[in-house]
Write a protein that holds these residues in place. Structure first.
Motif, short mmCIF file in Angstrom:
data_model
loop_
_atom_site.label_atom_id
_atom_site.label_comp_id
_atom_site.label_asym_id
_atom_site.label_seq_id
_atom_site.Cartn_x
_atom_site.Cartn_y
_atom_site.Cartn_z
N ALA A 182 -0.19 82.49 58.81
CA ALA A 182 -0.19 81.71 57.66
C ALA A 182 -0.17 82.25 56.96
CB ALA A 182 -1.34 81.02 57.82
N ARG A 199 2.99 82.65 55.23
CA ARG A 199 3.44 80.88 55.28
C ARG A 199 3.18 80.55 53.31
NH1 ARG A 199 7.55 78.21 53.87
NH2 ARG A 199 7.75 75.93 54.89
N TRP A 255 -4.27 78.88 57.81
CA TRP A 255 -3.81 76.98 58.52
C TRP A 255 -4.26 75.95 57.47
CZ3 TRP A 255 0.60 77.94 59.77
CH2 TRP A 255 1.84 78.93 60.61
N CYS A 278 -7.62 72.28 61.51
CA CYS A 278 -8.32 73.62 60.94
C CYS A 278 -9.83 73.91 60.47
CB CYS A 278 -6.95 74.54 60.67
SG CYS A 278 -5.61 75.05 61.35
#
Length: 388
Positions: A129, A132, A176, A192
């Motif tokens: 995560a 990203r 996330w 999440c």
């Protein structure tokens, strides 16, 4: 068409190259944490103990007890003041112990190994995560994302990510959720955030950031029902558990009362932190205390830099609220470095900056941070005599 062409070009790359790229976030995270564990093993051996004992100490013992017994933990589990009550254990959120109990069915009932497995898997999930996030932010890149992973795994108290503690699982959910916010995937963000709300009270900062971002999306128009759903979902975890504790204690503020009575932890507007800072500045002689104060001041600087670099505001809101919670809470001062670990969005400015430098420079900085973190983690668990 451009997306389809990119997929075709990606498919033509050698399989080994694609696998290396896929494994990179996990490799960076595990590499940095391995340095920390090797250093801890060396320092634990000199101390006459072993790594597993050190990785499952302090709050880890409580979390394992809850995984084994539920909230009816043995009477010898005592709070900060040496007391035990039927509600003492309720200050710990249920998400991590539940996961440990589930994995424990595979590890033959060995809850230490189960807890370490949960933390390991959670840390890897957080790494992907974070990688990203480093790509999604303005000025970000693949290298910035990997540097963010490395810096996260090398924060001063990153050793807790490898312990039977809740930080790794919480950070995975939080990271996330923020990816979901940036990609406007509101159901991912809400789910999440709900998961994080079952792991740590720090989720209050995450829920606020997710809900506020969803509200802005709604006010912007054309967002449909998903932001509403994401905002509502985000609150269910933390409100659900606080509601459960309220029913168990007969008080709507039951959880906060347990924290205050058993662990001397409550919001005090920063008074205790200010007094601690003065004591360290004018009489501190402990490395742990000095570094804690440096980290507190450093996070404030990183927040300001993040604002100037125009890091997406939901990430800044989340990081700022984590800081406000850490700065503004009384309690065990030696736990503040650990409580800062979830403020990973504040690491984006140096990650973005290093993402623009040569790979060698980025690797050197992360490697130096990894070694420093490794030593300090070992110090915190083998030399520092107080809880973390």
């Amino acid at each position: 068409m451009a997306g389809a062409e990119a997929l075709r070009l990606d498919a033509r790359r050698p399989v080994a190259e694609r696998l290396i790229e896929l494994a990179a976030p996990a490799a960076v995270y595990l590499g940095v944490r391995l340095v920390g564990l090797v250093m801890l093993a060396i320092m634990a051996a000199r101390d006459g103990t072993d790594v597993l004992t050190r990785l499952s100490t302090w709050d880890g013992a409580w979390l394992r007890a809850i995984a084994e017994h539920g909230y009816d933990v043995p009477d010898d589990m005592l709070d900060l003041f040496g007391h035990h009550t039927p509600t003492t254990a309720l200050c710990f959120f249920p998400g991590y112990p539940a996961a440990v109990a589930a994995v424990g069915t595979v590890t033959g009932g060995d809850l230490v190994i189960a807890g370490l497995v949960v933390s390991l898997v959670s840390g890897i999930a957080a790494a992907y995560a974070l990688a990203r996030l480093g790509e999604l932010v303005p000025g970000g890149s693949r290298q910035a994302g990997l540097v963010l992973v490395g810096l996260f795994a090398a924060t001063p108290m990153a050793v807790v990510l490898s312990m039977t503690y809740t930080e790794a699982m919480f950070c995975a959910f939080a990271a996330w959720a923020l990816v979901g916010v940036l990609r406007r995937q509101w159901l991912l963000a809400g789910l999440c955030a709900a998961g994080a709300g079952l792991v740590r009270p720090t989720a209050s900062s995450l829920v606020a950031a997710v809900a506020l971002a969803a509200l802005v999306a709604v006010l912007g128009g054309g967002a449909g029902w998903r932001p509403w759903a994401g905002a509502v979902l985000s609150t269910t975890g933390i409100l659900g558990y606080l509601g459960y504790v309220a029913l168990q204690t007969g008080s709507p503020t039951g959880w906060f009362a347990i924290q205050q009575a058993g662990w001397a932890s409550s919001l005090d507007g920063g008074g205790a932190t200010a007094r601690y800072a003065v004591e360290v500045l004018f009489g501190g002689d402990k490395i742990f205390d000095v570094l804690t104060l440096v980290a507190i001041l450093g996070t404030a600087a990183l927040l300001v830099i993040g604002v100037k670099m125009r890091v997406p505001w939901p990430l800044l809101v989340y990081g700022a609220l984590v800081l406000v919670t850490v700065w503004g809470t009384d309690g065990v001062m030696s736990s503040k470095l650990r409580l800062l670990v979830p403020a990973f969005t504040l690491l984006l400015p140096p990650a973005i900056a290093l993402g623009r430098r040569s790979t060698g420079t980025a690797v050197a900085v992360v490697a130096a941070a990894a070694v420093a973190s490794a030593w300090f983690g070992g110090y915190a668990l083998t030399i520092w005599p107080y809880g973390i």
